[in-house]
Design a protein around this motif. Structure first.
Motif, PDB file in Angstrom:
ATOM      1  N   PRO A   1       0.839  -1.204   0.078  1.00 13.09           N
ATOM      2  CA  PRO A   1       0.048   0.144  -0.087  1.00 13.09           C
ATOM      3  C   PRO A   1       0.683   1.104  -0.025  1.00 13.09           C
ATOM      4  CG  PRO A   1      -0.432  -1.418   2.120  1.00 13.09           C
ATOM      5  CD  PRO A   1       0.590  -2.035   1.174  1.00 13.09           C
ATOM      6  N   ASP A   2       1.919   1.270   0.534  1.00 14.09           N
ATOM      7  CA  ASP A   2       2.916   2.640   0.651  1.00 14.09           C
ATOM      8  C   ASP A   2       3.599   2.734  -0.515  1.00 14.09           C
ATOM      9  OD1 ASP A   2       2.100   3.219   3.416  1.00 14.09           O
ATOM     10  OD2 ASP A   2       3.621   1.830   4.199  1.00 14.09           O
ATOM     11  N   ASP A   3       3.852   1.672  -1.293  1.00  9.92           N
ATOM     12  CA  ASP A   3       4.512   1.997  -2.421  1.00  9.92           C
ATOM     13  C   ASP A   3       3.608   2.248  -3.600  1.00  9.92           C
ATOM     14  OD1 ASP A   3       6.731   1.600  -4.504  1.00  9.92           O
ATOM     15  OD2 ASP A   3       5.439  -0.143  -5.131  1.00  9.92           O
TER      16      ASP A   3
ATOM     17  N   PHE B   1       0.986   6.123  -7.310  1.00 10.10           N
ATOM     18  CA  PHE B   1      -0.390   6.493  -7.937  1.00 10.10           C
ATOM     19  C   PHE B   1      -0.281   8.174  -7.683  1.00 10.10           C
ATOM     20  CE2 PHE B   1      -4.858   7.780  -8.135  1.00 10.10           C
ATOM     21  CZ  PHE B   1      -5.117   7.059  -9.003  1.00 10.10           C
ATOM     22  N   GLU B   2       0.161   8.610  -6.527  1.00 12.16           N
ATOM     23  CA  GLU B   2       0.096  10.122  -6.495  1.00 12.16           C
ATOM     24  C   GLU B   2       1.076  10.716  -7.515  1.00 12.16           C
ATOM     25  OE1 GLU B   2       1.027  10.434  -2.187  1.00 12.16           O
ATOM     26  OE2 GLU B   2      -1.257  10.612  -1.659  1.00 12.16           O
TER      27      GLU B   2
ATOM     28  N   MET C   1     -14.766  14.618  -7.007  1.00  9.67           N
ATOM     29  CA  MET C   1     -14.293  14.385  -5.856  1.00  9.67           C
ATOM     30  C   MET C   1     -13.336  12.971  -5.905  1.00  9.67           C
ATOM     31  SD  MET C   1     -15.078  11.074  -4.599  1.00  9.67           S
ATOM     32  CE  MET C   1     -14.831  11.142  -2.822  1.00  9.67           C
ATOM     33  N   PHE C   2     -12.352  13.097  -5.039  1.00 12.17           N
ATOM     34  CA  PHE C   2     -11.296  12.039  -5.149  1.00 12.17           C
ATOM     35  C   PHE C   2     -10.570  11.571  -3.867  1.00 12.17           C
ATOM     36  CE2 PHE C   2      -7.565  10.295  -7.052  1.00 12.17           C
ATOM     37  CZ  PHE C   2      -7.889   9.888  -8.385  1.00 12.17           C
ATOM     38  N   ALA C   3     -10.423  10.416  -3.680  1.00  8.45           N
ATOM     39  CA  ALA C   3     -10.256   9.891  -2.301  1.00  8.45           C
ATOM     40  C   ALA C   3      -9.235   8.646  -2.678  1.00  8.45           C
ATOM     41  CB  ALA C   3     -10.977   9.676  -1.309  1.00  8.45           C
ATOM     42  N   ILE C   4      -8.275   8.522  -1.928  1.00  9.41           N
ATOM     43  CA  ILE C   4      -7.185   7.414  -1.955  1.00  9.41           C
ATOM     44  C   ILE C   4      -7.145   6.879  -0.516  1.00  9.41           C
ATOM     45  CG2 ILE C   4      -5.046   6.512  -2.890  1.00  9.41           C
ATOM     46  CD1 ILE C   4      -4.579   8.959  -4.312  1.00  9.41           C
ATOM     47  N   CYS C   5      -7.485   5.402  -0.529  1.00 11.63           N
ATOM     48  CA  CYS C   5      -7.384   4.908   0.869  1.00 11.63           C
ATOM     49  C   CYS C   5      -6.350   3.710   0.800  1.00 11.63           C
ATOM     50  CB  CYS C   5      -8.761   4.355   1.165  1.00 11.63           C
ATOM     51  SG  CYS C   5      -9.789   5.530   1.330  1.00 11.63           S
ATOM     52  N   ARG C   6      -5.460   3.428   2.018  1.00 14.15           N
ATOM     53  CA  ARG C   6      -4.698   2.401   1.865  1.00 14.15           C
ATOM     54  C   ARG C   6      -5.648   1.061   2.467  1.00 14.15           C
ATOM     55  NH1 ARG C   6      -1.327   5.941   4.443  1.00 14.15           N
ATOM     56  NH2 ARG C   6       0.687   6.060   3.225  1.00 14.15           N
ATOM     57  N   LYS C   7      -5.395  -0.086   2.008  1.00 17.30           N
ATOM     58  CA  LYS C   7      -5.969  -1.221   2.471  1.00 17.30           C
ATOM     59  C   LYS C   7      -4.723  -2.343   2.900  1.00 17.30           C
ATOM     60  CE  LYS C   7      -7.250  -3.568  -1.711  1.00 17.30           C
ATOM     61  NZ  LYS C   7      -8.192  -4.539  -2.427  1.00 17.30           N
ATOM     62  N   LYS C   8      -4.991  -3.291   3.541  1.00 19.67           N
ATOM     63  CA  LYS C   8      -4.060  -4.314   4.221  1.00 19.67           C
ATOM     64  C   LYS C   8      -3.254  -4.694   3.019  1.00 19.67           C
ATOM     65  CE  LYS C   8      -5.135  -7.253   6.971  1.00 19.67           C
ATOM     66  NZ  LYS C   8      -5.749  -8.463   7.596  1.00 19.67           N
ATOM     67  N   ASN C   9      -3.780  -4.905   1.683  1.00 20.08           N
ATOM     68  CA  ASN C   9      -3.132  -5.613   0.494  1.00 20.08           C
ATOM     69  C   ASN C   9      -2.943  -4.586  -0.608  1.00 20.08           C
ATOM     70  OD1 ASN C   9      -5.656  -5.853   0.039  1.00 20.08           O
ATOM     71  ND2 ASN C   9      -5.307  -7.982  -0.944  1.00 20.08           N
TER      72      ASN C   9
END
Length: 99
Positions: A15-17, A22-23, A42-50
């Protein structure tokens, strides 16, 4: 907004990579646009476990399609592939009135 649409994109991996890449791709897409482009509403990016989930809202399907067609080369430039999952949700189907 005529015929608004929400779009969910899911990318699997670290997720961090993925978030950083993506940004970078998103920033390059914005820089490549003319003044008359259709920005997301609107725009949102969320981390998930995988991986990460990207939620975007668009004025209409055509605005989203233009983004999708142009974004591919920016994703490739940062070492990403197309999303692992891609889902369209009509705003009206969510029970919300058009803005």
């Amino acid at each position: 907004m005529p015929d608004p649409i929400a779009v969910l994109l899911r990318f699997n991996g670290d997720p961090d990579d993925l978030l950083g890449r993506f940004e970078q791709a998103l920033g390059a897409w914005v820089e490549a646009q003319n003044d008359d482009y259709s920005a997301p509403t609107m725009f949102a990016i969320c981390r998930k476990k995988n991986g990460i989930v990207v939620l975007s809202g668009w004025e209409n399907v055509d605005a989203h399609k233009a983004f999708g067609q142009q974004m591919g080369s920016h994703l490739e430039a940062v070492g990403m592939t197309r999303p692992d999952e891609h889902e369209h949700l009509r705003i009206a189907q969510l029970g919300l009135p058009p803005a």
